[in-house]
Design an enzyme around this catalytic site. Sequence first.
Site, short mmCIF file in Angstrom:
data_model
loop_
_atom_site.label_atom_id
_atom_site.label_comp_id
_atom_site.label_asym_id
_atom_site.label_seq_id
_atom_site.Cartn_x
_atom_site.Cartn_y
_atom_site.Cartn_z
N HIS A 1 -32.99 -5.93 -27.19
CA HIS A 1 -33.15 -6.07 -25.83
C HIS A 1 -34.69 -5.61 -25.42
CE1 HIS A 1 -29.34 -7.66 -24.92
NE2 HIS A 1 -28.61 -6.37 -25.28
N GLU B 1 -30.08 -1.33 -29.04
CA GLU B 1 -30.31 -1.90 -27.76
C GLU B 1 -31.82 -2.04 -27.95
OE1 GLU B 1 -28.48 -2.46 -25.09
OE2 GLU B 1 -26.82 -2.21 -26.45
N HIS C 1 -25.15 1.13 -20.65
CA HIS C 1 -25.02 0.07 -21.57
C HIS C 1 -26.35 -0.14 -22.08
CE1 HIS C 1 -22.49 -3.52 -23.65
NE2 HIS C 1 -23.53 -2.58 -24.51
#
Length: 216
Positions: free
Chosen positions: A85, A81, A32
């Site tokens: 992040h 992502e 993930h």
Amino acid sequence: WKKLYFAHHWPVTVCKMNANDCHDPPEYWTIHGLWPDRAEDCNRTWHFNVTEIKDLMSDMRHYWPDVLHSSLNRTQFWKHEWDKHGTCAATLEVLNSQKKYFGKALELYQYVDLNGCLLKAGIKPSSSYYKMTAIKEALTNFYGVTPKIQCLPPEEGEKAQTIGQIEFCFTKELQLINCTAPEGEPSPVQAHLKLGTAELSVCSDTLPTYYPSEVQ
């Protein structure tokens, strides 16, 4: 930020949460994301560029697929992502480019080998229920650290929760550590994975746990 969460999700559960565009989800745990605690969107000018990870492409599609959108040409999930992040994780030298960030996550995936660990412990997708304590114990025995396990709470009329996500915590030196926050340290505000109306939260130790092999 102090530590990294390396999150695996169970594609069948992700599809159960949001079945509109899932086709034949993989029957193995997929990535993930790799998330620094307490940081989001650190550098909005550092745009995702898929050509930087072209060498990683076949591994990315296999181990880090966009479970909800099965078209192979989609890169939105990786872009999200990276933006949210990766741009934060990039303060570490080992993660300071898109190639390093995605490449290191793929390496950690092989290193952790969650699929292999669960199989060795005899925990496989099944129509019967597991005890959450047994799953936790197997993981803790295998890795020597406590991961964070998230479930889909029981639906109306169901008695079992459904396992959905397993997160491992790493130090900035990329050593495995417990995901539980030491006493007195606030646990990071980790946005719940919200898909459609359903969302994952930390699994209950007392509820029977379903590890589904196919989308119901």
